[in-house]
Design a protein around this motif. Structure first.
Motif, short mmCIF file in Angstrom:
data_model
loop_
_atom_site.label_atom_id
_atom_site.label_comp_id
_atom_site.label_asym_id
_atom_site.label_seq_id
_atom_site.Cartn_x
_atom_site.Cartn_y
_atom_site.Cartn_z
N ASN A 46 62.15 15.08 -32.06
CA ASN A 46 61.14 15.55 -31.12
C ASN A 46 61.65 15.68 -29.69
O ASN A 46 61.04 16.35 -28.87
N GLU A 47 62.75 15.02 -29.36
CA GLU A 47 63.28 15.09 -28.00
C GLU A 47 64.00 16.43 -27.80
O GLU A 47 64.93 16.76 -28.51
N VAL A 48 63.55 17.20 -26.82
CA VAL A 48 64.13 18.52 -26.57
C VAL A 48 65.43 18.37 -25.77
O VAL A 48 65.47 17.67 -24.76
N GLN A 49 66.47 19.01 -26.27
CA GLN A 49 67.75 19.07 -25.58
C GLN A 49 68.22 20.52 -25.64
O GLN A 49 68.11 21.17 -26.68
N CYS A 50 68.74 21.02 -24.51
CA CYS A 50 69.23 22.39 -24.52
C CYS A 50 70.34 22.57 -23.50
O CYS A 50 70.54 21.73 -22.64
N THR A 51 71.06 23.67 -23.64
CA THR A 51 72.11 24.04 -22.71
C THR A 51 71.74 25.38 -22.09
O THR A 51 71.44 26.33 -22.82
N VAL A 52 71.74 25.47 -20.77
CA VAL A 52 71.41 26.71 -20.08
C VAL A 52 72.64 27.61 -20.07
O VAL A 52 73.71 27.20 -19.64
N LEU A 53 72.48 28.84 -20.58
CA LEU A 53 73.57 29.80 -20.60
C LEU A 53 73.57 30.69 -19.37
O LEU A 53 74.60 30.97 -18.79
N VAL A 70 69.38 22.84 -28.49
CA VAL A 70 70.19 21.95 -29.29
C VAL A 70 69.31 21.10 -30.21
O VAL A 70 69.65 20.83 -31.36
N ASN A 71 68.16 20.70 -29.71
CA ASN A 71 67.31 19.79 -30.45
C ASN A 71 65.87 19.98 -30.00
O ASN A 71 65.60 20.26 -28.85
N GLY A 72 64.92 19.83 -30.91
CA GLY A 72 63.52 19.90 -30.56
C GLY A 72 62.94 21.29 -30.73
O GLY A 72 63.58 22.20 -31.23
N VAL A 73 61.71 21.46 -30.26
CA VAL A 73 60.98 22.72 -30.38
C VAL A 73 60.31 23.02 -29.04
O VAL A 73 59.67 22.15 -28.46
N LEU A 74 60.47 24.24 -28.53
CA LEU A 74 59.76 24.67 -27.33
C LEU A 74 58.63 25.59 -27.77
O LEU A 74 58.79 26.43 -28.64
N GLN A 79 56.21 23.21 -20.17
CA GLN A 79 56.85 23.17 -18.87
C GLN A 79 58.22 22.54 -19.02
O GLN A 79 58.38 21.55 -19.72
N ILE A 80 59.22 23.14 -18.34
CA ILE A 80 60.57 22.59 -18.36
C ILE A 80 61.06 22.44 -16.93
O ILE A 80 60.56 23.09 -16.02
N VAL A 81 62.02 21.57 -16.73
CA VAL A 81 62.65 21.38 -15.43
C VAL A 81 64.13 21.69 -15.62
O VAL A 81 64.78 21.12 -16.49
N ALA A 82 64.64 22.62 -14.80
CA ALA A 82 66.06 22.97 -14.85
C ALA A 82 66.62 22.85 -13.44
O ALA A 82 66.00 23.29 -12.48
N CYS A 83 67.77 22.23 -13.31
CA CYS A 83 68.37 22.11 -11.99
C CYS A 83 69.87 22.27 -12.11
O CYS A 83 70.44 22.13 -13.18
N GLY A 84 70.47 22.58 -10.99
CA GLY A 84 71.92 22.74 -10.93
C GLY A 84 72.33 22.85 -9.48
O GLY A 84 71.50 22.98 -8.58
N LEU A 85 73.61 22.86 -9.23
CA LEU A 85 74.10 22.90 -7.86
C LEU A 85 73.72 24.19 -7.15
O LEU A 85 73.44 24.19 -5.97
N GLN A 86 73.68 25.32 -7.87
CA GLN A 86 73.38 26.59 -7.24
C GLN A 86 71.89 26.81 -7.04
O GLN A 86 71.50 27.72 -6.33
N SER A 87 71.03 26.00 -7.65
CA SER A 87 69.59 26.24 -7.54
C SER A 87 68.92 25.23 -6.61
O SER A 87 67.70 25.19 -6.56
#
Length: 92
Positions: A46-53, A70-74, A79-87
């Motif tokens: 149930n834990e959602v894991q993903c990699t942003v391409l 990678v894991n889970g279902v969206l 709602q998701i939270v995505a962060c990175g150095l450029q954002s």
């Protein structure tokens, strides 16, 4: 491109490490191939894991994010939270 064995096929994907062209497509193909060939060994929790391409702005849709789940279902509306150095400081 055909392989040495009868019926064996190789895929050719143009890619560039300099411009990142084709890298998301290559990663997506690898994930799909892995899921197809290892379907009986894959598990999901149930834990959602993903990699942003890739993150891009698409006219008419706004900011879109291509991910490998990678894991889970969206589900639509999740709602998701995505962060990175450029954002840093930008809102999606």
């Amino acid at each position: 491109m055909r392989g040495k064995e009868v019926g064996e096929t190789y895929n050719i994907m143009p890619t560039s490490a300099i411009s990142d062209e084709g890298i998301p497509d290559l990663l997506l193909w690898l994930v799909q191939w892995t899921q197809k060939t290892m379907v009986e060994r894959l598990t999901c929790s149930n834990e959602v894991q993903c990699t942003v391409l890739e993150v891009q702005v698409v006219e008419g849709h706004g900011t879109t994010i291509d991910i490998v789940l990678v894991n889970g279902v969206l589900h639509e509306g999740d709602q998701i939270v995505a962060c990175g150095l450029q954002s840093i400081g930008q809102h999606m």
